[in-house]
Design a protein around this motif. Structure first.
Motif, short mmCIF file in Angstrom:
data_model
loop_
_atom_site.label_atom_id
_atom_site.label_comp_id
_atom_site.label_asym_id
_atom_site.label_seq_id
_atom_site.Cartn_x
_atom_site.Cartn_y
_atom_site.Cartn_z
N UNK A 33 41.23 78.79 78.48
CA UNK A 33 41.09 80.04 78.69
C UNK A 33 39.13 79.97 78.16
N UNK A 34 39.01 78.87 77.37
CA UNK A 34 37.27 77.67 77.16
C UNK A 34 37.39 77.77 78.85
N UNK A 50 28.82 77.40 78.66
CA UNK A 50 30.10 77.99 77.77
C UNK A 50 31.27 77.50 77.72
N UNK A 51 32.32 77.05 78.32
CA UNK A 51 32.84 76.11 78.07
C UNK A 51 33.02 75.53 76.64
N UNK A 52 32.45 74.29 76.74
CA UNK A 52 31.55 73.75 75.75
C UNK A 52 31.58 74.21 74.26
N UNK A 53 31.01 75.68 74.37
CA UNK A 53 30.09 76.74 73.19
C UNK A 53 31.26 77.54 73.08
N UNK A 54 32.55 77.51 73.40
CA UNK A 54 33.42 77.76 72.70
C UNK A 54 34.11 77.30 72.43
N UNK A 55 34.65 76.35 72.53
CA UNK A 55 35.69 75.09 72.16
C UNK A 55 34.42 75.16 70.65
N UNK A 71 41.31 66.77 78.61
CA UNK A 71 40.47 65.84 78.04
C UNK A 71 38.92 65.28 78.18
N UNK A 72 38.78 65.03 77.25
CA UNK A 72 37.48 64.63 77.31
C UNK A 72 36.37 65.46 76.70
N UNK A 73 35.76 66.30 76.98
CA UNK A 73 35.13 67.28 76.62
C UNK A 73 36.17 67.88 75.37
N UNK A 75 37.14 66.25 73.16
CA UNK A 75 37.45 65.19 72.06
C UNK A 75 37.18 65.97 70.89
N UNK A 76 35.54 66.39 69.99
CA UNK A 76 35.84 67.11 68.92
C UNK A 76 36.56 67.47 68.03
N UNK A 77 37.24 68.57 69.00
CA UNK A 77 38.43 69.37 68.45
C UNK A 77 39.38 68.78 68.41
N UNK A 78 40.37 67.10 68.77
CA UNK A 78 41.24 66.24 68.66
C UNK A 78 40.68 65.68 67.33
N UNK A 79 39.08 64.73 67.14
CA UNK A 79 38.69 64.42 65.86
C UNK A 79 38.64 65.61 64.67
N UNK A 80 37.99 66.86 64.73
CA UNK A 80 38.32 67.55 63.91
C UNK A 80 39.68 67.79 63.19
N UNK A 81 40.77 67.00 63.25
CA UNK A 81 41.63 68.36 63.68
C UNK A 81 42.72 67.48 62.81
N UNK A 82 42.94 68.88 61.71
CA UNK A 82 44.24 68.25 60.50
C UNK A 82 45.41 66.97 60.97
#
Length: 169
Positions: A33-34, A50-55, A71-73, A75-82
């Motif tokens: 949905x992003x 737009x996609x990146x801003x939504x993420x 994958x790739x774009x 990565x920030x969410x994966x790194x931020x996840x607990x």
């Protein structure tokens, strides 16, 4: 809690995200949905900014659950996840689930964000194979760098045990 769920089409990402979202009362997001702007006449791909801003908007929240196969774009969410969950459900089982999903959608027993057509089913088979051969090794290599927060589940029993544990906490 910030939780990221990774898996191929048919692995159970959306189902697990919905279950955890309900049990933990945390909003969940689908990376699809992003990528796509959902429209009645057919989806339109969002521009990358737009996609990146939504993420980034999603991961800026205090708590979240994000699920997807991108994958790739992401990565920030994966790194931020607990917690990062990798659903490593066997290929043949994911393929079977794609067929069952298609049939349920065709008879109206399951909702979808797309038109359930034979061509979409064939795309799911292609995506499933591509994930197995190309994306899975890349994801697993990335996740090796974060063993303290990564969970790999190979079957429903392991997922259910995790769900029970999370709801207890």
């Amino acid at each position: 809690m910030k939780l990221y769920i990774i898996g191929s089409v048919g692995s159970g990402k959306s189902t697990l995200a919905r279950q955890l979202s309900h049990a933990l009362r945390v909003q969940h997001f689908e990376t699809d949905n992003f990528v796509w702007q959902r429209q009645e006449g057919g989806d339109v791909r969002n521009a990358e900014p737009v996609r990146d801003a939504q993420l980034l908007s999603a991961i800026a929240q205090k708590d979240w659950i994000i699920e997807g196969v991108h994958i790739g774009w992401t990565d920030k969410a994966i790194q931020t996840a607990d917690i990062v969950i990798f659903l490593d459900i066997p290929y043949h089982q994911r393929t079977y689930r794609c067929v069952v999903r298609y049939l349920k959608q065709r008879v109206g027993a399951e909702r979808s964000n797309y038109k359930p057509s034979l061509s979409m089913l064939l795309k799911m088979f292609t995506w499933n194979r591509y994930f197995e051969e190309t994306m899975k090794p890349v994801f697993l290599e990335k996740l090796e760098l974060m063993p303290d927060k990564t969970w790999v589940f190979k079957n429903r029993r392991q997922i259910n045990e995790f769900l029970v544990e999370q709801v207890r906490e």
